[in-house]
Structures are given as structure tokens and as C-alpha cells.
Design a protein around this motif. Structure first.
Motif: not given
Length: 224
Positions: A13, A56-57, A52-53
């Protein structure tokens, strides 16, 4: 600056102070701003979930990293690789912040801010008001981005190494010119060696007129 290390991290993150962790570290050794070929790269088990975000990166899921070494198992090798040399990163405060948060968890000294070279700050100073992400800089400097489908620390390091050379004006364009001159010279030499000699024949009356002209000169060089 003789030796420096360019590095990048991928994380779970954006904020290490809220529990986000490092999942990948890559580093390249530079000598006089050019890669030497020495590389450090490791995937790390963050010991927590990966949102998940974030996946995705960078493309990594929790399952991808399960069983990989934890940060405490790899930090000694990373610190040995970087030594005491300057550390280059794009948006360097982000990467320094994550590495230092991990070091703090182990009660180890932080990376000194004085070692930081931030290519994002360099790009903003050179191209104020323009997009200065790594992708944008690669496009601006005509650097191939075809392999960059997700954020990958090792690939990002290799791309950033090319960007850094451009930002510092370190590309030795003279070498390209030297290669061209060498190639042209070699071609000319080859053509010269292959050329058939053609003797220049001077008519006898021209030679006689030249001799008469020289005879009228005082101490002529041609008569020596």
C-alpha cells in the motif's frame, strides 16, 4: 560520484505508518552513472494481506509471496549491497520511508536522508509543470516501455537507470559519433586499398613550359 545504487520497492500500500509493508526490493549498481551489471533483487513475504488495489498495480497477490523470506531475513544482504553509497530512486522519500519503517521494526538504524537522490525532484526541476512519472519520462526520452505491463521493481530500476542518465546529461553521445567516424574511416581505408592506381601523364610541351618558368625564378624550390 563514482559508485551509487539505484533502487525501487513494491509494497502492500501507500503508508508504512498504517501497517503497509515492503514486498519487493530491486537495486542496480551504477559506476559513474552507468549500470555495471550487478543487481540485487528479492521478493518478500509481507506477513499480511495484499489489498486488491495494490495487486492491480504490481501484480503480486498474497499467495505469490507466501513462503518467500521475510524482511528480517533479507535486510543484511540489501545493506551489504548498497554499502555507504548514494541511493537513487524515483520519488525517493516513498522508498526511503518504507525501508526505514521496516528497519525501525527491527530496531536498526535508518537510511540517512543525506544519501537520497530523488529523480522525481530532478525531473520536476527540469520539466516544471509536465508529467514526470517514470512512464512519462520514458516516453519523453524515447525509452522502450513495452515490457512494463505492471509495476515491477527490477524492471523499473532498469528503466530508471536509463532515465537517470538522461536527467544527468551523462549519455556519452560522443561515443556514438566516434563509432560513426571509425566506421566511415574504415570504409574509406578499405576503398582506398581496393582502388587501382591511375598514373597522371603530363604532356611533354607542358613539362617544357613548366621548366622554362622555373628557370626564370631566383633560387626556386622546385629546382632543389
Amino acid at each position: 560520484m563514482s559508485r551509487a545504487v539505484l533502487f525501487d520497492t513494491e509494497t502492500t500500500g501507500l503508508d508504512p505508518l498504517t501497517g503497509d509493508r515492503v514486498i519487493e526490493i530491486a537495486a542496480l549498481e551504477l559506476h559513474r552513472d552507468l549500470p555495471t551489471g550487478r543487481v540485487y533483487h528479492v521478493l518478500i513475504d509481507p506477513e499480511r494481506d495484499i489489498p486488491p488495489e495494490a495487486s492491480r498495480v504490481h501484480g503480486f497477490t498474497r499467495e505469490d509471496l507466501r513462503g518467500k523470506p521475510t524482511f528480517d531475513a533479507v535486510i543484511a544482504d540489501f545493506l551489504e549491497f548498497i554499502g555507504d553509497d548514494p541511493l537513487i530512486a524515483h520519488n525517493a522519500p516513498f522508498d526511503f520511508g518504507f525501508i526505514n519503517a521496516e528497519l525501525a521494526r527491527l530496531s536498526m538504524p535508518s537510511l540517512a536522508a543525506g544519501r537520497m537522490i530523488d529523480t522525481l525532484a530532478m525531473a520536476k526541476a527540469r520539466f516544471p509543470g509536465l508529467p514526470n512519472s517514470l512512464d512519462a519520462l520514458c516516453r519523453r526520452f524515447d525509452i522502450d516501455l513495452s515490457a512494463r505491463t505492471t509495476h515491477n521493481a527490477l524492471l523499473d530500476c532498469k528503466l530508471l537507470a536509463e532515465v537517470y542518465v538522461e536527467l544527468t546529461g551523462g549519455r556519452q553521445r560522443g561515443l556514438v559519433l566516434a563509432e560513426s567516424v571509425t566506421r566511415i574511416t574504415a570504409t574509406y581505408t578499405h576503398d582506398l586499398a581496393a582502388r587501382i592506381p591511375r598514373p597522371i601523364l603530363v604532356p611533354a610541351d607542358d613539362l617544357a613550359r613548366h621548366a622554362a618558368f622555373v628557370a626564370r625564378l631566383t633560387d626556386p624550390v622546385w629546382g632543389a
